[in-house]
Every structure is written in C-alpha cells, then in structure tokens.
Design a protein around this motif. Structure first.
Motif, PDB file in Angstrom:
ATOM      1  N   GLY A 197      34.064  29.874  40.703  1.00  0.00           N
ATOM      2  CA  GLY A 197      34.966  30.922  40.191  1.00  0.00           C
ATOM      3  C   GLY A 197      35.388  31.918  41.258  1.00  0.00           C
ATOM      4  O   GLY A 197      35.536  33.099  40.991  1.00  0.00           O
ATOM      5  N   GLY A 198      35.582  31.430  42.504  1.00  0.00           N
ATOM      6  CA  GLY A 198      36.150  32.260  43.568  1.00  0.00           C
ATOM      7  C   GLY A 198      37.672  32.238  43.466  1.00  0.00           C
ATOM      8  O   GLY A 198      38.223  31.756  42.473  1.00  0.00           O
ATOM      9  N   PRO A 199      38.365  32.733  44.496  1.00  0.00           N
ATOM     10  CA  PRO A 199      39.832  32.776  44.427  1.00  0.00           C
ATOM     11  C   PRO A 199      40.465  31.388  44.306  1.00  0.00           C
ATOM     12  O   PRO A 199      41.452  31.232  43.575  1.00  0.00           O
ATOM     13  N   ALA A 200      39.899  30.375  44.963  1.00  0.00           N
ATOM     14  CA  ALA A 200      40.473  29.026  44.875  1.00  0.00           C
ATOM     15  C   ALA A 200      40.321  28.485  43.454  1.00  0.00           C
ATOM     16  O   ALA A 200      41.274  27.970  42.864  1.00  0.00           O
ATOM     17  N   GLY A 201      39.108  28.605  42.896  1.00  0.00           N
ATOM     18  CA  GLY A 201      38.833  28.041  41.575  1.00  0.00           C
ATOM     19  C   GLY A 201      39.636  28.722  40.475  1.00  0.00           C
ATOM     20  O   GLY A 201      40.260  28.043  39.638  1.00  0.00           O
ATOM     21  N   VAL A 219      29.634  39.688  46.590  1.00  0.00           N
ATOM     22  CA  VAL A 219      30.803  39.678  47.481  1.00  0.00           C
ATOM     23  C   VAL A 219      30.362  39.070  48.812  1.00  0.00           C
ATOM     24  O   VAL A 219      29.361  39.472  49.386  1.00  0.00           O
ATOM     25  N   ARG A 220      31.168  38.083  49.288  1.00  0.00           N
ATOM     26  CA  ARG A 220      30.805  37.404  50.542  1.00  0.00           C
ATOM     27  C   ARG A 220      31.930  37.490  51.551  1.00  0.00           C
ATOM     28  O   ARG A 220      32.038  36.674  52.455  1.00  0.00           O
ATOM     29  N   THR A 221      32.816  38.432  51.393  1.00  0.00           N
ATOM     30  CA  THR A 221      34.017  38.480  52.229  1.00  0.00           C
ATOM     31  C   THR A 221      34.445  39.914  52.477  1.00  0.00           C
ATOM     32  O   THR A 221      34.096  40.801  51.700  1.00  0.00           O
ATOM     33  N   GLY A 223      37.731  40.784  52.692  1.00  0.00           N
ATOM     34  CA  GLY A 223      38.894  41.040  51.852  1.00  0.00           C
ATOM     35  C   GLY A 223      40.169  41.469  52.546  1.00  0.00           C
ATOM     36  O   GLY A 223      41.063  42.010  51.894  1.00  0.00           O
ATOM     37  N   VAL A 224      40.302  41.187  53.847  1.00  0.00           N
ATOM     38  CA  VAL A 224      41.591  41.517  54.477  1.00  0.00           C
ATOM     39  C   VAL A 224      42.613  40.458  54.103  1.00  0.00           C
ATOM     40  O   VAL A 224      42.338  39.266  54.132  1.00  0.00           O
ATOM     41  N   THR A 225      43.791  40.905  53.720  1.00  0.00           N
ATOM     42  CA  THR A 225      44.878  39.953  53.501  1.00  0.00           C
ATOM     43  C   THR A 225      46.205  40.657  53.771  1.00  0.00           C
ATOM     44  O   THR A 225      46.230  41.742  54.349  1.00  0.00           O
ATOM     45  N   THR A 268      39.908  42.098  42.455  1.00  0.00           N
ATOM     46  CA  THR A 268      40.926  41.048  42.640  1.00  0.00           C
ATOM     47  C   THR A 268      40.437  39.715  42.082  1.00  0.00           C
ATOM     48  O   THR A 268      41.165  39.044  41.338  1.00  0.00           O
ATOM     49  N   TYR A 269      39.216  39.326  42.408  1.00  0.00           N
ATOM     50  CA  TYR A 269      38.711  38.024  41.946  1.00  0.00           C
ATOM     51  C   TYR A 269      38.589  38.018  40.412  1.00  0.00           C
ATOM     52  O   TYR A 269      38.838  37.003  39.771  1.00  0.00           O
ATOM     53  N   ARG A 270      38.204  39.169  39.848  1.00  0.00           N
ATOM     54  CA  ARG A 270      38.087  39.231  38.379  1.00  0.00           C
ATOM     55  C   ARG A 270      39.469  39.197  37.737  1.00  0.00           C
ATOM     56  O   ARG A 270      39.644  38.617  36.671  1.00  0.00           O
ATOM     57  N   ASP A 300      36.774  20.731  43.333  1.00  0.00           N
ATOM     58  CA  ASP A 300      35.631  21.356  44.002  1.00  0.00           C
ATOM     59  C   ASP A 300      36.125  22.615  44.706  1.00  0.00           C
ATOM     60  O   ASP A 300      36.748  22.556  45.768  1.00  0.00           O
ATOM     61  N   ALA A 301      35.856  23.766  44.080  1.00  0.00           N
ATOM     62  CA  ALA A 301      36.222  25.064  44.661  1.00  0.00           C
ATOM     63  C   ALA A 301      34.938  25.867  44.849  1.00  0.00           C
ATOM     64  O   ALA A 301      34.916  27.082  44.651  1.00  0.00           O
ATOM     65  N   SER A 302      33.880  25.149  45.242  1.00  0.00           N
ATOM     66  CA  SER A 302      32.571  25.809  45.327  1.00  0.00           C
ATOM     67  C   SER A 302      32.354  26.527  46.659  1.00  0.00           C
ATOM     68  O   SER A 302      31.271  27.021  46.934  1.00  0.00           O
ATOM     69  N   GLY A 303      33.400  26.570  47.501  1.00  0.00           N
ATOM     70  CA  GLY A 303      33.287  27.325  48.750  1.00  0.00           C
ATOM     71  C   GLY A 303      32.538  26.565  49.826  1.00  0.00           C
ATOM     72  O   GLY A 303      32.572  25.319  49.873  1.00  0.00           O
ATOM     73  N   VAL A 328      40.899  34.758  62.768  1.00  0.00           N
ATOM     74  CA  VAL A 328      40.033  35.828  62.257  1.00  0.00           C
ATOM     75  C   VAL A 328      39.188  35.330  61.088  1.00  0.00           C
ATOM     76  O   VAL A 328      38.554  36.105  60.393  1.00  0.00           O
ATOM     77  N   LEU A 329      39.209  34.027  60.870  1.00  0.00           N
ATOM     78  CA  LEU A 329      38.505  33.399  59.755  1.00  0.00           C
ATOM     79  C   LEU A 329      38.829  34.058  58.417  1.00  0.00           C
ATOM     80  O   LEU A 329      37.962  34.561  57.725  1.00  0.00           O
ATOM     81  N   GLU A 330      40.128  34.062  58.107  1.00  0.00           N
ATOM     82  CA  GLU A 330      40.543  34.585  56.798  1.00  0.00           C
ATOM     83  C   GLU A 330      41.091  33.439  55.955  1.00  0.00           C
ATOM     84  O   GLU A 330      41.924  32.659  56.414  1.00  0.00           O
ATOM     85  N   GLY A 331      40.596  33.356  54.714  1.00  0.00           N
ATOM     86  CA  GLY A 331      40.976  32.210  53.892  1.00  0.00           C
ATOM     87  C   GLY A 331      41.386  32.556  52.470  1.00  0.00           C
ATOM     88  O   GLY A 331      41.722  31.659  51.699  1.00  0.00           O
ATOM     89  N   ILE A 332      41.389  33.842  52.117  1.00  0.00           N
ATOM     90  CA  ILE A 332      41.642  34.192  50.705  1.00  0.00           C
ATOM     91  C   ILE A 332      43.049  33.779  50.273  1.00  0.00           C
ATOM     92  O   ILE A 332      43.233  33.187  49.216  1.00  0.00           O
ATOM     93  N   ARG A 333      44.049  34.085  51.126  1.00  0.00           N
ATOM     94  CA  ARG A 333      45.418  33.760  50.683  1.00  0.00           C
ATOM     95  C   ARG A 333      45.619  32.254  50.569  1.00  0.00           C
ATOM     96  O   ARG A 333      46.331  31.765  49.694  1.00  0.00           O
TER      97      ARG A 333
END
Ligand SMILES: Cc1cc2nc3c(=O)[nH]c(=O)nc-3n(C[C@H](O)[C@H](O)[C@H](O)COP(=O)(O)OP(=O)(O)OC[C@H]3O[C@@H](n4cnc5c(N)ncnc54)[C@H](O)[C@@H]3O)c2cc1C
Length: 404
Positions: A14-18, A45-47, A49-51, A98-100, A151-154, A288-293
């Motif tokens: 249930g992260g941003p991808a899922g 929270v494991r990030t 949150g820069v986007t 945001t995730y919620r 599979d959106a388990s990160g 910068v290892l950003e993957g949220i978007r």
C-alpha cells in the motif's frame, strides 16, 4: 476454515505504487484488493518525500500535502552554491498525508484495502503461473485468488521473490533521517551536502516541510561504502556540520529509515499474470534516488493495463507488456544517462566535489532541475554539450549523452 477471497486483481503493498495501481484498475472496472502488511497505510515513513510540483499537479495531489521549494543549495567541504528559481518547482511531501490520500482515492472507487495483511506465499496454477497470494492477517491465514497480481511491495519485491524470478538487489541506497523541529528553518530552501564527511558514497540532506520542521538525512550507497547512515547522521547532527548549524536549536520528532534499489532498470517487469511496479521494479532516478513520482505514474499505468487485460480474458506476459513498453519508453534512456552521472559522482574526492559545484553554478535553474530530475531531453543535452560557454559543463553533458 481459513478465509478465502476472489478478486480480479490483487495489489501487494500500500505504498504510492500499489495505491496508484489499485486506483486506476478500479477506475477501469475491475474488482481490486490492496494488501498492506502494516497496521495502517504509511504507518512507517521510509522516504524523504522530495518531488516536483509538475508531477504533483499531474497527479492531483492536494495543496495541503506538500511544502514548495524555490532555492536549491549544494555544499561540499569547501564550496557552496545556491540556485534560486522565480517560482517553486520542487516540493517536500507530507509523506503520510500523501500516501493516505492516494489510498483513499482508491478506496473511494471501491478498492478493498486489507491492512495488517502480510503476504508471505504465492498460489500457482498447474503451469506454474501466479493465480493469487496468501497472507497472514490478524485472524490467521487468508487466501486471495486473482487473475493478475501486482507486486508493489517495494524494496523487498516479496511476490516476485516468492515466484523465484528475482533475488535481493545487489546495489542499493540505505538512508536514515530525522524529522525535526528547527528553530531557524528556511522553508523554501533545500540543502544537498556532498563529500566524505557527509557521506562517502551518497549525500546528506536538509529538506524543509514548513512550520519550522525539516528532515535531516544521510544516504549511503551499498556496497560501495560500509558506513552506517544512522550512525553518520547522529554524528553530523551532534557536530552540527555545515548548513545544519544554520538550523539553530534542533528537536527530533521522528526517525525514518529505508532502502532503495540502485541496480538500474535490470529487471523484467511483466510475467504471466504478474506485474512489478515502483521500487520492486527498480524504477528510481539514480541521481538522487527519488522514485515516488515514477511509483505513482507507472502504478497508474500498471493498474490500467491490468484492467484492460483482465477484461479481455488474456493476462499472460504479452497482454501485460504494454505496461513495460510504456515505462521503458518514458524513462529508460534518462535513467541510463543519470546512471552515468551517478557513477561519476560516487568516485569524486572532496577536491573534485568542490570543482563539481563550480560546474553546477553555471547551470540555469531550469537546467539544474532537469539535470537533478534526470529529465535529460536529447535536444537539451546536445545544446548543453555543444553550446554551453563553459567547457566543464560541455564535458559533463557530453558524458551524459554518450551511449552506455
Ligand atoms: C531514505 C530514503 C529516502 C528517499 N527519498 C526520496 C525522495 O526524497 N523522493 C522520492 O521521490 N523518493 C525517495 N525515495 C524513494 C521512494 O521512497 C521510493 O521510490 C518509493 O517509496 C517507492 O514506492 P513503492 O510504492 O514502490 O514502495 P514503498 O513505498 O516501499 O511501499 C511498499 C509497501 O508495501 C508494503 N509491503 C512490503 N512487503 C509486504 C508484504 N509482504 N505484504 C504486504 N505489504 C507489504 C510496505 O509496508 C509498504 O507500505 C527514498 C528512499 C529512501 C530509502
């Protein structure tokens, strides 16, 4: 008797991808379950949150979910640069909110969300293809039958690993961060801190959230360095190194820790009845290892492609391939280019970092942002590599645009 459910699509994580995959799948008319192992969405929270504001607007993320950023400061042991923009183009997300919100959007469309559901097993048919998963819920084992699994388990890629398709990521980033109250926080300016004292293979950061709250963190590339990011973060905060000193009195609120894949786009992301998305697919900008978007964007694509395949009655890897085709077209060459800059950055000494900041100083704010976002449009790169007045900038972009 153990609990049993039948869905068209089961999304694990249930992260941003899922949440994004579940959202578009439900929007396209299929019955979806979203399974999250924690007690609530975004409990941990494991990030950082820069986007980017452009992505935020594209996704429709509400205004109260982020803090806009206008000034981008970089420091190395003996150099410093600030690139200022006239309007904010970057942002730091309130990650939990945001995730919620993303999960709530999915729920509104009829997605059934199961929290406290730790997926531990896969169900296969006689051909060995996945046809569901089993999870450990609060009342025991639960079986979920489905036509497609996402599979959106990160980082852990639970489903894909259980299928035997992948093993643990070999190259990854480990990051530790404190969210703190800071007496003198500047809510419009972020800091990236580079050089050995901050991180031997990575960088440290200060990302403001507004309201005198900032996230101070350290990321370390593995296996390149064996430095423990948590330990290094504590040292930096104790010594108040570099721009941390400017924050004045600091009071920690919450600790965050996470891992992010950094193996490039090495994985296949579609199999019969199965899609990988977000960190489980390794979809992150390596600079910068950003993957949220990417997790949100390609989560949405994965959900839609799954729904179309399910409705057509054909869910093998060919039917799901339009998803992989979509993300590869969009980011593969950009990520490969960014990987080259990352390889260069990982090897820099402190003196070389001081010089690298002189190159960054020469970039206009849009050029800097395209660069850090790994949004390397070919025509822009050629322009910078050929016509930029500074030789060092031309050299940098020649490196970026060269074939891998
Ligand atoms: C320290 C750090 C800082 C970062 N900073 C940024 C940043 O500033 N900007 C940015 O864009 N990206 C950043 N990233 C990367 C970003 O966090 C990821 O790219 C993004 O979270 C990927 O989303 P995801 O949905 O694929 O995975 P995740 O966000 O990891 O979500 C996976 C979900 O699956 C659940 N799950 C896992 N296993 C199971 C299971 N067996 N059963 C059920 N549920 C399960 C987890 O609990 C979790 O909720 C950072 C990463 C780290 C580690």
């Amino acid at each position: 008797m153990s609990e049993e459910h039948h869905y068209d699509l089961v999304v694990v994580g249930g992260g941003p991808a899922g949440s994004s995959a579940a959202f578009t799948a439900a929007k396209n008319g299929v019955k979806v379950a979203l399974l999250e192992k924690e007690n609530s969405i975004a409990e941990t929270v494991r990030t950082s949150g820069v986007t980017w504001i452009q992505s935020i607007k594209e996704f429709g993320i509400p205004d109260d979910c982020y803090n806009p950023i206008k000034n981008f400061s970089f420091c190395s042991p003996n150099n410093e640069v600030t690139i200022s923009d006239s309007i904010p183009r970057a942002a730091v997300l309130d990650v939990r909110k945001t995730y919620r919100w993303l999960a709530h959007e999915a729920e509104q469309l009829g997605v059934d969300i199961f929290v406290k559901m730790n997926v531990s097993e896969v169900i296969k048919n006689e051909k060995g293809d996945i046809v569901g998963v089993k999870g450990d819920g609060p009342d025991g084992k639960v079986t979920f039958h489905s036509k497609v699994v996402i599979d959106a388990s990160g980082f852990t890629s639970t489903v894909c690993k259980a299928m035997g398709f992948v093993t643990q990521w070999k190259r990854f980033g480990a990051g530790a961060e404190y969210e703190v109250k800071a007496e003198k926080a500047d809510s419009e300016t972020w800091w990236l801190m580079v050089g050995q004292q901050y991180s031997p293979a990575g960088y440290a950061w200060i990302f403001p959230l507004g309201n005198n709250t900032v996230r101070i963190g350290v990321g370390v590339g593995k296996p390149e360095s064996n430095v423990d990011p948590t330990q290094r973060l504590k040292e930096l905060m104790e010594k108040k190194l570099g721009p941390i000193k400017k924050l004045g009195e600091i009071t920690p609120i919450e600790f965050h820790y996470g891992l992010i894949p950094n193996d490039g786009l090495s994985r296949k992301t579609v199999f019969n009845n199965l899609i990988l998305v977000g960190d489980s697919a390794g979809q992150a900008n390596p600079l910068v290892l950003e993957g949220i978007r990417y997790a949100i964007k390609f989560g949405r694509v994965a959900g839609k492609v799954s729904a179309v395949a399910i409705k057509s009655g054909k869910t093998d890897k060919d039917a799901l391939y339009p998803y992989e085709e979509n993300w590869r077209k969009e980011i593969e060459s950009k990520i490969n280019s960014a990987g080259k800059v990352q390889d260069r950055w990982i090897g820099l000494t402190d003196e070389e970092w001081d010089k690298e900041l002189d190159i960054i100083k020469e970039l206009k704010s849009e050029e800097f942002l395209d660069f850090i976002k790994a949004d390397f449009g070919l025509s822009n790169m050629i322009k910078l590599a050929t016509h930029h007045p500074k030789l060092a900038v031309r050299q940098l972009f020649n490196l970026v645009k060269g074939k891998k």
